[in-house]
Design an enzyme around this catalytic site. Structure first.
Site, PDB file in Angstrom:
ATOM      1  CG  ASP A  15     113.263 135.043  25.346  1.00  0.00           C
ATOM      2  OD1 ASP A  15     113.719 134.333  23.870  1.00  0.00           O
ATOM      3  OD2 ASP A  15     113.579 136.587  25.194  1.00  0.00           O
ATOM      4  CG  ASN A  74     115.962 146.345  29.349  1.00  0.00           C
ATOM      5  OD1 ASN A  74     116.341 145.998  28.609  1.00  0.00           O
ATOM      6  ND2 ASN A  74     114.912 146.638  29.241  1.00  0.00           N
ATOM      7  CG  HIS A 124     116.069 142.294  28.272  1.00  0.00           C
ATOM      8  ND1 HIS A 124     115.033 143.662  27.211  1.00  0.00           N
ATOM      9  CD2 HIS A 124     116.130 141.605  26.517  1.00  0.00           C
ATOM     10  CE1 HIS A 124     115.721 142.968  26.538  1.00  0.00           C
ATOM     11  NE2 HIS A 124     115.480 142.010  25.629  1.00  0.00           N
TER      12      HIS A 124
HETATM   13  C1  F6R Z   1     115.900 136.654  22.861  1.00  0.00           C
HETATM   14  C2  F6R Z   1     116.220 137.491  23.884  1.00  0.00           C
HETATM   15  C3  F6R Z   1     117.098 139.062  23.827  1.00  0.00           C
HETATM   16  C4  F6R Z   1     117.277 139.319  23.122  1.00  0.00           C
HETATM   17  C5  F6R Z   1     117.525 140.870  23.853  1.00  0.00           C
HETATM   18  C6  F6R Z   1     118.747 141.584  22.400  1.00  0.00           C
HETATM   19  O1  F6R Z   1     115.508 135.613  22.887  1.00  0.00           O
HETATM   20  O2  F6R Z   1     116.512 136.809  25.002  1.00  0.00           O
HETATM   21  O3  F6R Z   1     116.884 138.834  25.676  1.00  0.00           O
HETATM   22  O4  F6R Z   1     119.017 138.798  23.088  1.00  0.00           O
HETATM   23  O5  F6R Z   1     116.511 142.014  23.996  1.00  0.00           O
HETATM   24  O6  F6R Z   1     118.023 141.476  20.785  1.00  0.00           O
HETATM   25  P1  F6R Z   1     118.951 142.032  19.519  1.00  0.00           P
HETATM   26  O7  F6R Z   1     120.283 140.630  19.640  1.00  0.00           O
HETATM   27  O8  F6R Z   1     118.025 141.785  18.837  1.00  0.00           O
HETATM   28  O9  F6R Z   1     119.641 143.329  19.577  1.00  0.00           O
END
Ligand code: F6R
Length: 240
Positions: free
Chosen positions: A67, A136, A138
């Protein structure tokens, strides 16, 4: 789902780097799906160290990132383009032309998403997709909703994600409100998935991943439909 429960973040990062090293050794022309965020930084550090010691060679590897914020300039130090170069690509030998990151600079994001998905399809299956997980639930930027998009698309970030990611920006208003992201089906098409999670703030999402339900309100739960997922997490994410 296979679980690798680690005592420390360092141990998690080593375990994740081991998975990538083993794949690249057995298939030097493999395709890696990569993630940004805090979670995989230790894994990237490990990979850089191993590359410096001559233990891993990325010269045949192709990468596709999950992303990118939209809109964002590649020069912005919060762009995922910048993140990937700063945390991995500037220090290892993945050929420039093999690196793919959705382009947050384009004027027509829908076409960019379509082209990214086409490129992925033309390249063939991702051998190993690395994922972090949002608080959440995602995955990529597939945010909780009553329905989810299958393929690469532009999406609005939820307030909770904007807030979580504001730690990287000077102020919350600077966080882009939209992103380009692989869809859930794009991700699920990968041969193997490596999901990394550490810290108490991921416990709720990890609990949902480990119970028996699948729901679009916790997108990560769709990973239960995939036959080869490895969850690498620490005790805080696992036990709370
Ligand atoms: C990043 C991505 C997001 C992160 C998620 C966790 O490319 O796709 O889904 O993996 O937001 O982020 P962190 O690792 O910063 O807690």
């Amino acid at each position: 789902m296979k679980l690798i429960l680690c005592k420390t973040y360092e141990e998690m990062s080593m375990a994740a780097a081991d998975e990538i090293s083993a794949l690249v050794a057995s298939n030097p022309c493999c395709t890696l799906g990569l993630a940004t965020g805090s979670t995989p930084i230790g894994m990237y550090r490990q990979l850089i160290n191993r590359y410096k010691k001559g233990e891993i060679d990325f010269s045949g590897v192709t990468t596709f990132n999950l992303d990118e914020y939209y809109p964002i300039s590649r020069e912005n130090d919060q762009s995922y383009y910048h993140f990937m170069h700063q945390n991995l690509f500037d220090y290892v030998n993945v050929p420039k032309e093999n690196i793919h990151i959705p382009n947050g600079e384009v004027s027509d994001p829908e076409t960019e998403c379509q082209e990214y998905e086409n490129l992925l399809t033309a390249n063939g299956q991702i051998d190993l997709q690395v994922l972090g997980i949002g608080q959440n639930g995602h995955i990529g930027f597939n945010e909780p909703d009553s329905s989810l998009w299958a393929l690469t698309h532009i999406t609005d970030l939820t307030e909770s994600t904007i807030q979580a990611n504001s730690r990287f920006f000077e102020k919350e208003e600077d966080v882009p409100k939209r992103a380009l992201t692989m869809g859930m089906v794009t991700i699920l098409k990968s041969k193997k998935i490596l999901l990394l999670a550490n810290g108490k703030n991921k416990h709720e999402a990890i609990s949902a991943l480990l119970d028996d339900r699948i729901t679009t309100s916790v997108p990560a739960t769709l990973l239960k439909t995939h036959p080869d997922v490895v969850l690498i997490c620490d005790g805080e994410a696992y036990y709370g």
